[in-house]
Scaffold this motif. Structure first.
Motif, PDB file in Angstrom:
ATOM      1  N   ARG A  41       9.564  39.885 -14.595  1.00 60.20           N
ATOM      2  CA  ARG A  41      10.038  38.637 -13.987  1.00 60.20           C
ATOM      3  C   ARG A  41       9.329  38.387 -12.658  1.00 60.20           C
ATOM      4  NH1 ARG A  41      15.292  39.620 -14.714  1.00 60.20           N
ATOM      5  NH2 ARG A  41      15.369  40.844 -12.813  1.00 60.20           N
ATOM      6  N   GLU A  42       9.258  39.423 -11.828  1.00 62.46           N
ATOM      7  CA  GLU A  42       8.789  39.217 -10.462  1.00 62.46           C
ATOM      8  C   GLU A  42       7.271  39.273 -10.315  1.00 62.46           C
ATOM      9  OE1 GLU A  42      11.104  42.115  -8.351  1.00 62.46           O
ATOM     10  OE2 GLU A  42      12.953  41.197  -9.098  1.00 62.46           O
ATOM     11  N   VAL A  43       6.635  40.151 -11.077  1.00 60.61           N
ATOM     12  CA  VAL A  43       5.176  40.267 -10.952  1.00 60.61           C
ATOM     13  C   VAL A  43       4.470  39.285 -11.881  1.00 60.61           C
ATOM     14  CG1 VAL A  43       3.183  41.821 -11.149  1.00 60.61           C
ATOM     15  CG2 VAL A  43       5.372  42.708 -10.324  1.00 60.61           C
ATOM     16  N   PHE A  44       5.012  39.139 -13.104  1.00 56.22           N
ATOM     17  CA  PHE A  44       4.278  38.352 -14.101  1.00 56.22           C
ATOM     18  C   PHE A  44       4.933  37.002 -14.412  1.00 56.22           C
ATOM     19  CE2 PHE A  44       3.198  42.803 -14.854  1.00 56.22           C
ATOM     20  CZ  PHE A  44       1.827  42.734 -14.781  1.00 56.22           C
ATOM     21  N   ASN A  45       6.046  36.716 -13.732  1.00 54.69           N
ATOM     22  CA  ASN A  45       6.680  35.404 -13.914  1.00 54.69           C
ATOM     23  C   ASN A  45       7.141  35.164 -15.354  1.00 54.69           C
ATOM     24  OD1 ASN A  45       7.512  33.261 -12.438  1.00 54.69           O
ATOM     25  ND2 ASN A  45       5.731  31.999 -12.872  1.00 54.69           N
ATOM     26  N   VAL A  46       7.472  36.238 -16.038  1.00 55.92           N
ATOM     27  CA  VAL A  46       7.939  36.127 -17.429  1.00 55.92           C
ATOM     28  C   VAL A  46       9.467  36.106 -17.435  1.00 55.92           C
ATOM     29  CG1 VAL A  46       8.175  37.436 -19.589  1.00 55.92           C
ATOM     30  CG2 VAL A  46       5.933  37.181 -18.514  1.00 55.92           C
ATOM     31  N   ASP A  47      10.040  35.159 -18.176  1.00 54.33           N
ATOM     32  CA  ASP A  47      11.499  35.114 -18.316  1.00 54.33           C
ATOM     33  C   ASP A  47      11.902  36.137 -19.389  1.00 54.33           C
ATOM     34  OD1 ASP A  47      14.081  34.620 -19.212  1.00 54.33           O
ATOM     35  OD2 ASP A  47      13.941  32.480 -18.837  1.00 54.33           O
ATOM     36  N   PRO A  48      12.603  37.211 -19.010  1.00 54.70           N
ATOM     37  CA  PRO A  48      12.908  38.256 -19.995  1.00 54.70           C
ATOM     38  C   PRO A  48      13.688  37.737 -21.204  1.00 54.70           C
ATOM     39  CG  PRO A  48      13.316  39.082 -17.793  1.00 54.70           C
ATOM     40  CD  PRO A  48      13.052  37.614 -17.656  1.00 54.70           C
ATOM     41  N   ASP A  49      14.575  36.772 -20.986  1.00 54.96           N
ATOM     42  CA  ASP A  49      15.351  36.253 -22.124  1.00 54.96           C
ATOM     43  C   ASP A  49      14.452  35.527 -23.120  1.00 54.96           C
ATOM     44  OD1 ASP A  49      17.724  37.282 -21.173  1.00 54.96           O
ATOM     45  OD2 ASP A  49      18.154  35.515 -19.966  1.00 54.96           O
ATOM     46  N   GLU A  50      13.557  34.705 -22.583  1.00 52.91           N
ATOM     47  CA  GLU A  50      12.620  34.008 -23.472  1.00 52.91           C
ATOM     48  C   GLU A  50      11.715  35.014 -24.172  1.00 52.91           C
ATOM     49  OE1 GLU A  50      10.262  30.946 -21.676  1.00 52.91           O
ATOM     50  OE2 GLU A  50      12.025  29.944 -20.863  1.00 52.91           O
ATOM     51  N   GLY A  54      11.074  35.644 -28.219  1.00 49.11           N
ATOM     52  CA  GLY A  54       9.739  35.662 -28.841  1.00 49.11           C
ATOM     53  C   GLY A  54       9.459  36.979 -29.542  1.00 49.11           C
ATOM     54  N   LEU A  55       9.828  38.056 -28.877  1.00 47.63           N
ATOM     55  CA  LEU A  55       9.600  39.379 -29.482  1.00 47.63           C
ATOM     56  C   LEU A  55      10.449  39.556 -30.736  1.00 47.63           C
ATOM     57  CD1 LEU A  55       9.531  41.677 -26.325  1.00 47.63           C
ATOM     58  CD2 LEU A  55       7.685  41.418 -27.976  1.00 47.63           C
ATOM     59  N   GLY A  56      11.687  39.100 -30.660  1.00 51.98           N
ATOM     60  CA  GLY A  56      12.574  39.221 -31.814  1.00 51.98           C
ATOM     61  C   GLY A  56      12.011  38.500 -33.028  1.00 51.98           C
ATOM     62  N   GLU A  57      11.445  37.321 -32.782  1.00 51.14           N
ATOM     63  CA  GLU A  57      10.857  36.559 -33.895  1.00 51.14           C
ATOM     64  C   GLU A  57       9.639  37.286 -34.467  1.00 51.14           C
ATOM     65  OE1 GLU A  57      12.215  32.195 -32.134  1.00 51.14           O
ATOM     66  OE2 GLU A  57      10.108  32.795 -32.075  1.00 51.14           O
ATOM     67  N   ALA A  58       8.840  37.832 -33.568  1.00 48.59           N
ATOM     68  CA  ALA A  58       7.640  38.550 -34.036  1.00 48.59           C
ATOM     69  C   ALA A  58       8.030  39.801 -34.817  1.00 48.59           C
ATOM     70  CB  ALA A  58       6.771  38.926 -32.832  1.00 48.59           C
ATOM     71  N   ILE A  59       9.063  40.485 -34.353  1.00 46.58           N
ATOM     72  CA  ILE A  59       9.529  41.689 -35.051  1.00 46.58           C
ATOM     73  C   ILE A  59      10.022  41.327 -36.455  1.00 46.58           C
ATOM     74  CG2 ILE A  59      11.386  43.429 -35.077  1.00 46.58           C
ATOM     75  CD1 ILE A  59      11.058  43.551 -31.978  1.00 46.58           C
ATOM     76  N   GLU A  60      10.795  40.258 -36.526  1.00 48.10           N
ATOM     77  CA  GLU A  60      11.341  39.846 -37.822  1.00 48.10           C
ATOM     78  C   GLU A  60      10.218  39.491 -38.796  1.00 48.10           C
ATOM     79  OE1 GLU A  60      14.248  36.763 -37.471  1.00 48.10           O
ATOM     80  OE2 GLU A  60      14.503  36.608 -39.640  1.00 48.10           O
ATOM     81  N   LYS A  61       9.211  38.794 -38.278  1.00 45.48           N
ATOM     82  CA  LYS A  61       8.082  38.393 -39.129  1.00 45.48           C
ATOM     83  C   LYS A  61       7.372  39.633 -39.690  1.00 45.48           C
ATOM     84  CE  LYS A  61       4.131  35.289 -38.992  1.00 45.48           C
ATOM     85  NZ  LYS A  61       3.246  34.502 -38.143  1.00 45.48           N
ATOM     86  N   LEU A  62       7.159  40.603 -38.818  1.00 41.21           N
ATOM     87  CA  LEU A  62       6.479  41.827 -39.279  1.00 41.21           C
ATOM     88  C   LEU A  62       7.363  42.612 -40.252  1.00 41.21           C
ATOM     89  CD1 LEU A  62       4.657  43.340 -36.188  1.00 41.21           C
ATOM     90  CD2 LEU A  62       3.622  42.586 -38.318  1.00 41.21           C
ATOM     91  N   GLU A  63       8.644  42.668 -39.966  1.00 42.21           N
ATOM     92  CA  GLU A  63       9.556  43.383 -40.870  1.00 42.21           C
ATOM     93  C   GLU A  63       9.504  42.769 -42.262  1.00 42.21           C
ATOM     94  OE1 GLU A  63      13.031  44.925 -37.763  1.00 42.21           O
ATOM     95  OE2 GLU A  63      13.233  42.990 -38.734  1.00 42.21           O
ATOM     96  N   ASN A  64       9.402  41.443 -42.300  1.00 41.94           N
ATOM     97  CA  ASN A  64       9.356  40.761 -43.602  1.00 41.94           C
ATOM     98  C   ASN A  64       8.051  41.024 -44.346  1.00 41.94           C
ATOM     99  OD1 ASN A  64      11.906  39.725 -43.284  1.00 41.94           O
ATOM    100  ND2 ASN A  64      11.205  37.826 -42.337  1.00 41.94           N
ATOM    101  N   SER A  65       7.044  41.528 -43.634  1.00 41.98           N
ATOM    102  CA  SER A  65       5.778  41.807 -44.327  1.00 41.98           C
ATOM    103  C   SER A  65       5.723  43.242 -44.856  1.00 41.98           C
ATOM    104  CB  SER A  65       4.596  41.532 -43.394  1.00 41.98           C
ATOM    105  OG  SER A  65       4.591  42.464 -42.331  1.00 41.98           O
ATOM    106  N   LEU A  66       6.777  44.006 -44.643  1.00 42.02           N
ATOM    107  CA  LEU A  66       6.812  45.370 -45.210  1.00 42.02           C
ATOM    108  C   LEU A  66       7.109  45.296 -46.709  1.00 42.02           C
ATOM    109  CD1 LEU A  66       8.954  47.188 -42.464  1.00 42.02           C
ATOM    110  CD2 LEU A  66       6.495  47.485 -42.879  1.00 42.02           C
TER     111      LEU A  66
END
Lengths: 128, 150
Positions: A41-50, A54-66
């Motif tokens: 949040r403080e160094v990279f200006n990334v909103d952890p919730d957002e 995004g990570l959750g969606e990417a994880i789900e997509k990869l899980e579906n490719s197993l």
């Protein structure tokens, strides 16, 4: 020096699992580790919730490719363990710290086959 | 733990050839001398981190970072692009200095965040970006780290 011999092949599902593992590690870190979330949040200006969304969606997509059998095993392991894939270093499973049989861990092309630790059941990635 | 001890001349490249974000990441990864499969996995992980938000922290500095199973211990690399590259940095300015950090998912010493913090602190020192542009060898980069006690 970069390894001069050709890279041993790796099971395609293992590559997906490794990607998943890395994403899950990042997800966990943002979700549970306030220090890590604060750095993002403080160094990279990334909103952890957002980022978690995004990570959750990417994880789900990869899980579906197993593949179905790998997914079934993954679903069995993942609710109870932070790490679905664990490295094997110098013949030792870093999921349970039990020695892996040489026949399993010693082959240069061992990662071509998707294997699990007989002791803890995690998928294993042999670091050669 | 000193940053100086985590770099070697082999992991410092003073002229990054690539111009695009993806190619720059690949060039940085190459400095770690992993096998091809590990490089591919690491690239994807770093890309996914960049997709959450650029690691360009402004003032010409970027700190691509991630945890990955492909490394056994925390690995660092530095790359310089003297004429700068578009990296979607926070301040919108081109990035000249790239500090790559890759840590294993679990570390006994738990160095990852302290290293990230130290690099951010070092790189944000007002005169560091200019000094980094002036160094002429990997050894000079290491000396600069030493001089700053980093």
């Amino acid at each position: 020096m970069k390894p001069s011999s050709p890279t041993p092949p790796m099971h395609p599902q293992l590559m997906i699992l490794l990607e998943l593992q890395d994403l899950r590690a990042k997800y966990r870190e943002l979700e549970r580790d306030e220090a890590s979330a604060a750095v993002e949040r403080e160094v990279f200006n990334v909103d952890p919730d957002e980022a978690l969304t995004g990570l959750g969606e990417a994880i789900e997509k990869l899980e579906n490719s197993l593949s179905a059998p790998v997914r079934a095993r993954y679903d069995r392991i993942s609710p109870n363990r932070d790490r679905v894939v664990v490295p094997v270093l110098r013949g030792v499973c870093y999921g349970c710290f039990v020695s892996i049989p040489t026949a399993t861990a010693g082959d240069q092309e061992v990662n071509q086959v998707l294997q699990g630790c007989e002791s803890c059941g995690s998928f294993i990635y042999v670091v050669t | 733990m000193k940053l100086r001890d985590l770099f070697t001349p082999d992991t410092v490249k003073l002229e990054i050839d690539s111009d695009s974000k993806d190619e720059i990441l690949k060039e940085l990864i190459e400095l770690l001398e992993l096998d091809d499969k590990s490089e591919a996995i690491l690239f994807k992980t770093l890309k996914r981190r960049e997709n959450l938000g650029s690691t360009g922290i402004g003032k010409g500095i970027a700190i691509p970072h991630c945890r990955s199973l492909v490394v056994e211990e925390t690995r660092l690399a530095y790359g310089r692009k003297s004429n700068g590259a578009e990296f979607q940095a926070i301040d919108g300015e081109p990035v000249h200095h790239f500090f790559l950090i890759v840590a294993p998912p679990l570390e006994v010493s738990n160095q990852y965040l302290p290293i990230l913090g130290k690099i951010a602190q070092f790189a944000k020192d007002p005169d560091i970006p200019e000094k980094l542009l002036q160094i002429d060898s990997p050894d000079a980069f290491l000396t600069l780290l030493e001089e700053r006690g980093a």
